[in-house]
Design a protein around this motif. Structure first.
Motif, PDB file in Angstrom:
ATOM      1  N   ILE A 293      19.573  24.691 -10.605  1.00 37.80           N
ATOM      2  CA  ILE A 293      20.789  24.163  -9.968  1.00 37.80           C
ATOM      3  C   ILE A 293      21.851  23.850 -11.023  1.00 37.80           C
ATOM      4  CG2 ILE A 293      21.699  22.236  -8.621  1.00 37.80           C
ATOM      5  CD1 ILE A 293      18.988  22.083  -7.216  1.00 37.80           C
ATOM      6  N   ALA A 294      21.410  23.248 -12.143  1.00 32.59           N
ATOM      7  CA  ALA A 294      22.365  22.888 -13.186  1.00 32.59           C
ATOM      8  C   ALA A 294      23.026  24.123 -13.809  1.00 32.59           C
ATOM      9  CB  ALA A 294      21.665  22.071 -14.275  1.00 32.59           C
ATOM     10  N   CYS A 295      22.285  25.230 -13.890  1.00 31.27           N
ATOM     11  CA  CYS A 295      22.849  26.466 -14.446  1.00 31.27           C
ATOM     12  C   CYS A 295      23.752  27.159 -13.433  1.00 31.27           C
ATOM     13  CB  CYS A 295      21.742  27.418 -14.899  1.00 31.27           C
ATOM     14  SG  CYS A 295      20.803  26.815 -16.317  1.00 31.27           S
ATOM     15  N   PHE A 296      23.335  27.080 -12.131  1.00 34.30           N
ATOM     16  CA  PHE A 296      24.076  27.823 -11.110  1.00 34.30           C
ATOM     17  C   PHE A 296      25.430  27.195 -10.819  1.00 34.30           C
ATOM     18  CE2 PHE A 296      25.033  30.146  -7.389  1.00 34.30           C
ATOM     19  CZ  PHE A 296      25.526  29.235  -6.472  1.00 34.30           C
ATOM     20  N   LEU A 297      25.457  25.830 -10.730  1.00 34.09           N
ATOM     21  CA  LEU A 297      26.672  25.171 -10.272  1.00 34.09           C
ATOM     22  C   LEU A 297      27.869  25.459 -11.192  1.00 34.09           C
ATOM     23  CD1 LEU A 297      27.870  23.359  -8.129  1.00 34.09           C
ATOM     24  CD2 LEU A 297      27.207  21.364  -9.491  1.00 34.09           C
TER      25      LEU A 297
ATOM     26  N   GLY B 235      27.462  35.063  -2.119  1.00 39.03           N
ATOM     27  CA  GLY B 235      26.581  35.472  -3.215  1.00 39.03           C
ATOM     28  C   GLY B 235      25.984  34.275  -3.919  1.00 39.03           C
ATOM     29  N   GLY B 236      26.765  33.186  -4.072  1.00 42.66           N
ATOM     30  CA  GLY B 236      26.244  31.992  -4.738  1.00 42.66           C
ATOM     31  C   GLY B 236      25.077  31.369  -3.982  1.00 42.66           C
ATOM     32  N   MET B 237      25.202  31.271  -2.662  1.00 44.08           N
ATOM     33  CA  MET B 237      24.110  30.699  -1.874  1.00 44.08           C
ATOM     34  C   MET B 237      22.854  31.549  -1.987  1.00 44.08           C
ATOM     35  SD  MET B 237      25.154  27.867  -0.734  1.00 44.08           S
ATOM     36  CE  MET B 237      23.777  27.568   0.367  1.00 44.08           C
ATOM     37  N   LEU B 238      23.014  32.868  -1.914  1.00 39.92           N
ATOM     38  CA  LEU B 238      21.846  33.742  -2.023  1.00 39.92           C
ATOM     39  C   LEU B 238      21.191  33.615  -3.390  1.00 39.92           C
ATOM     40  CD1 LEU B 238      23.183  36.983  -0.267  1.00 39.92           C
ATOM     41  CD2 LEU B 238      21.536  35.329   0.640  1.00 39.92           C
ATOM     42  N   VAL B 239      22.027  33.546  -4.432  1.00 41.11           N
ATOM     43  CA  VAL B 239      21.470  33.415  -5.782  1.00 41.11           C
ATOM     44  C   VAL B 239      20.752  32.082  -5.950  1.00 41.11           C
ATOM     45  CG1 VAL B 239      22.103  33.201  -8.231  1.00 41.11           C
ATOM     46  CG2 VAL B 239      23.130  34.995  -6.835  1.00 41.11           C
TER      47      VAL B 239
ATOM     48  N   GLY C  30      16.885  31.708  -6.739  1.00 39.77           N
ATOM     49  CA  GLY C  30      16.514  31.050  -7.983  1.00 39.77           C
ATOM     50  C   GLY C  30      15.509  29.931  -7.784  1.00 39.77           C
ATOM     51  N   LEU C  31      15.680  29.134  -6.687  1.00 39.40           N
ATOM     52  CA  LEU C  31      14.726  28.052  -6.422  1.00 39.40           C
ATOM     53  C   LEU C  31      13.342  28.593  -6.109  1.00 39.40           C
ATOM     54  CD1 LEU C  31      17.031  25.677  -4.341  1.00 39.40           C
ATOM     55  CD2 LEU C  31      16.233  25.349  -6.687  1.00 39.40           C
ATOM     56  N   LEU C  32      13.260  29.665  -5.321  1.00 35.12           N
ATOM     57  CA  LEU C  32      11.962  30.272  -5.015  1.00 35.12           C
ATOM     58  C   LEU C  32      11.288  30.801  -6.267  1.00 35.12           C
ATOM     59  CD1 LEU C  32      12.842  32.124  -1.689  1.00 35.12           C
ATOM     60  CD2 LEU C  32      11.546  29.996  -1.936  1.00 35.12           C
ATOM     61  N   LEU C  33      12.075  31.481  -7.108  1.00 34.97           N
ATOM     62  CA  LEU C  33      11.503  31.998  -8.352  1.00 34.97           C
ATOM     63  C   LEU C  33      11.088  30.869  -9.281  1.00 34.97           C
ATOM     64  CD1 LEU C  33      13.955  34.963  -9.118  1.00 34.97           C
ATOM     65  CD2 LEU C  33      11.562  35.122  -8.392  1.00 34.97           C
ATOM     66  N   ALA C  34      11.810  29.731  -9.244  1.00 33.84           N
ATOM     67  CA  ALA C  34      11.464  28.594 -10.102  1.00 33.84           C
ATOM     68  C   ALA C  34      10.100  28.022  -9.722  1.00 33.84           C
ATOM     69  CB  ALA C  34      12.538  27.512  -9.981  1.00 33.84           C
TER      70      ALA C  34
END
Length: 789
Positions: free
Chosen positions: A24-28, A289-293, A297-301
């Motif tokens: 989340i910190a990287c995405f925002l 695209g941001g929501m999908l990413v 990302g959370l699932l992969l984490a």
């Protein structure tokens, strides 16, 4: 809650939660940056579009002014008509009708000083003309300057027109107003002359803000007032960009530019929906695209956290065993970092032995590096030798090479066929060797080097395969190393070092590379010395040749000057007695014609005719000599003016023979006006003189630029043509292909043409077909930025 509490809570988080927080910190920030970049990019594109609109509007205005300036040039040219000076309005009407097709105008109108029409090219001269006085007449009368009118409906054609009006003064009083009428459609092509995107809308407005031309629905809006932004600009800045609405009600970004010369305005508009579509599209794509990413990302984490915690837990028991001194053995854990830690535990003992081996290898490498440094120092010392004298430089290089290799004898040799000659040597017994000494190549170790075409090194000859070599038997040299020397790409000889005792250690790769580099350096020195010798010899030869050439050139120039002066003086002095001969012969012919017998009359006629021909010959010869003796400095000359003068000089012959002549665009070239007239007159006169008896004579003159260089002129005829074997002969003086024919000529004309062209730093030649005519070509240097007709 304090910062310490948050710090403790964060330290208690497991890896899976920490990775989720990291995602989340990287995405925002990335999502915020994308949104900010999209908006700033939109702003930049909007500013760039505004600049592009202004540039396109300036270009559109320039095209519009070019159209008007063309008509303005036609008005100014027609205003100088001699018919106006003579008040010959019928002649002026005919002249204006001839000029009109060369312009984009509909008609010319000549107004009197009271505004009444005198001439209107839309009507035959003498027919009644409209009595209405146009509004722009009063503007011209009051200002005394050229005026471009606003859009109006023409009284004769009954359609939208604009007029360009020019006052004509006689003795500081306005005598006439000459106008040219332009159809409003004349300006429509300027809107499409530059490539623009389809949604863009462009238009042209007169000084009152009325639409003159429009790229969108011109049939509907031409003649109407423009939008408020255009009307406001009439009293504001001459250029700008505004956001407004066009007549269709569409919101646009509009750029306008008003002509300082004519007061008209050019404008280009871009719909707002075109500007806003891209930013809206970018923002929606960024959000989705941001929501999908983020979700991905959370699932992969979560999955990555499980993959990390398992292998880390499996390292606990092996670590405890390693602390107890037990043997550590780990299966693959499925995580690269964990596997690397396990492998590190297993390889700890082996690492110590490996470090010991590396230490020994490092010591050996240090010895090799020390030897390489010594070789480099020796090569550096050789390269640093002063290059004032090649012989001294090469001898000193042998001393340095012998010192580095530990071999007492060094030789640089030159090998030709089977002869081995010592050029330079260092060491050896005094008197045993000397420079210039020659041996048979087969009796030296250098034969081995030349056969191998590479370095040959033998540290102990007695125990080598070459123990039976003649050199070993004769000189008992135990150690030898030699390399071939190449000069200018060919084998020159060798550089070699030798010793009567075996070398203490075998030659290594460093010694071999040292010899290759030394041989290359020696080859360069020998090549430089050879080049210096050749340069000095060539310099002496060039100085001698230049001295002889200057002397011969001076003699030739003096001889040519004497010949030209003789021809000039002789031609000038012969004209007076020859003129007397012709005069007295004509007097005899006049007084005694038909009083003597027919032979006497014929003889007198021969004297008169040949005297006249001799006069022409002397005149041409005098003109030929003047080309060089009285030539001035070359200057820019309008070829069109010279060609026009030549045609005027030949007008009588052209009309009598019915010659058809076509002339292309003529440039400005470097020449002299009188020479250019003579050049054209001779070439055109030849085309008429040698016409084909069965064809009507036709001549054409054209010019073409050769790759931004000189201009190539062509003068073509459809006459009798010339055989190829005479192409060079006809340019020689007094050379005529048909000396006994009835065609009048002296044989000097084409020689004069060649002399004129050469005087102007050009070239002349011809192409001909005996049945299809002749084309003469000549080149002259450009004398202006652009050609004119």
């Amino acid at each position: 809650m304090s910062i310490d509490w948050f710090s403790k809570r964060y330290c208690q988080l497991r890896i899976n939660y920490r990775i989720a927080v990291l995602v989340i910190a990287c995405f925002l920030p990335a999502w915020l940056y994308v949104a900010y970049s999209s908006w700033t990019n939109h702003v930049r594109q909007r500013d760039a579009l505004a600049g592009s609109l202004q540039s396109s509007t300036s270009a559109l205005l320039s095209d519009m002014e070019t159209v008007i300036a063309t008509s303005e040039a036609a008005l100014k040219a027609l205003a100088t008509s001699p018919y106006l000076e003579q008040n010959d309005f019928a002649g002026f009407h005919a002249q204006a009708r001839k000029v009109l097709p060369q312009t984009s105008g509909l008609n010319f109108v000549l107004l009197a000083s009271d505004g009444s029409q005198i001439v209107n090219t839309l009507k035959p001269y003498g027919e009644p003309l409209p009595r209405q006085i146009p509004d722009f007449f009063f503007q011209v009368r009051d200002s005394g300057k050229m005026v471009l009118s606003d859009l109006f409906v023409g009284p004769v054609l009954n359609r939208p027109l604009v007029a360009l009006a020019l006052p004509i003064f006689r003795q500081d009083q306005m005598a006439f107003v000459l106008t040219i009428s332009l159809n409003a459609d004349t300006f429509s092509p300027t809107l499409d002359r530059q490539a623009r995107p389809a949604p863009w809308i462009s238009g042209v407005f007169d000084s009152s803000g009325t639409i003159v031309a429009r790229s969108l629905s011109p049939e509907k809006y031409v003649g109407q007032k423009g939008v408020r932004a255009i009307l406001d600009s009439l009293n504001g800045p001459s250029a700008g960009v505004v956001e407004t609405y066009i007549l269709e009600g569409t919101g646009v970004m509009l750029a306008y530019h008003r002509s300082a010369r004519y007061g008209w305005t050019a404008a280009i508009a871009v719909p707002r929906n075109v500007l806003e579509a891209e930013i809206n599209h970018s923002l929606w794509l960024g959000a989705i695209g941001g929501m999908l990413v983020l979700i991905t990302g959370l699932l992969l984490a979560q999955k990555m956290a499980r993959d990390i915690t398992g292998p880390i837990g499996a390292l606990i028991f092996p670590a405890l065993a390693m602390g107890n001194g037990e043997q550590v053995s780990l299966p693959p854990l499925g995580l690269k970092e964990a596997d690397e830690v396990g492998q590190a535990m297993t390889a700890a003992a082996a690492l110590i032995q490996q470090r010991t081996m590396e230490r020994d290898l490092a010591r050996n490498k240090e010895i090799e590096i020390s030897e390489e440094r010594a070789a480099l120092r020796a090569l550096n010392d050789i390269a640093a030798l002063p290059n004032a004298d090649a012989s001294d430089q090469l001898t000193k290089s042998l001393a340095l090479g012998a010192k580095h290799l530990g071999l007492p004898l060094g030789i640089i040799s030159h090998i030709e066929s089977d002869a081995y000659t010592i050029l330079h040597h260092e060491g050896g017994t005094e008197g045993e060797l000397h420079n210039g000494q020659v041996f048979s190549l087969g009796d030296t170790y250098c034969a081995l080097t030349m056969n191998a075409n590479d370095v040959v090194a033998v540290s102990h000859m007695a125990v080598s395969p070459h123990a039976g070599h003649p050199c070993y038997k004769t000189f008992s040299l135990e150690a030898y190393i030699g390399a071939p020397v190449t000069v200018r790409g060919r084998g020159f000889g060798t550089v070699n070092f030798s010793s009567p005792t075996p070398r203490s250690r075998p030659f290594d790769d460093g010694d071999i590379e040292f010899m290759r580099l030394l041989a290359r350096w020696i080859g360069a020195v020998l090549e430089r010395d050879l080049s210096n010798q050749e340069i000095l010899a060539a310099k002496d030869a060039a100085e001698a040749a230049q001295s002889n050439l200057a002397l011969e050139a001076h003699k030739l120039a003096q001889s040519n000057a004497d010949l030209e002066q003789f021809a000039y003086v002789a031609s000038h002095d012969l004209r007076t007695p020859l003129r007397n001969i012709i005069s007295y012969s004509q007097l005899l012919e006049h007084r005694y014609k038909e009083r003597l017998d027919s032979d006497a009359d014929e003889f007198i006629g021969f004297i008169v005719d040949n005297g006249k021909r001799m006069t022409v010959l002397i005149t041409d010869l005098l003109e030929y000599s003047r080309i060089a003796s009285q030539s001035k400095q070359l200057m820019p000359v309008a070829a069109a003016d010279s060609l026009r003068q030549a045609l005027d000089n030949l007008r009588t012959t052209i009309e009598e023979e019915g010659v058809e002549i076509s002339v292309g665009a003529m440039p400005v070239v470097m020449s002299e006006p009188s020479l250019m007239v003579s050049l054209f007159q001779n070439l055109l006169g030849n085309g008429i003189k040698y016409r084909h008896p069965d064809r009507k004579p036709r001549l054409s003159v054209a010019a073409q630029r050769l790759d931004d260089g000189p201009w190539r002129f062509s003068v073509a005829d459809n006459g009798i043509g010339i055989e190829p074997q005479y192409f060079d002969k006809i340019f020689e003086i007094f050379q005529r292909l048909a000396p006994n024919s009835d065609t009048v000529g002296t044989g000097i004309g084409l020689a004069m043409c060649r002399r004129i062209v050469h005087r102007c730093n050009g070239a002349i030649w011809l192409e001909s077909n005996p049945d299809g005519g002749t084309t003469f070509f000549f080149t002259l240097e450009d004398g202006a930025v652009s050609p004119r007709v």
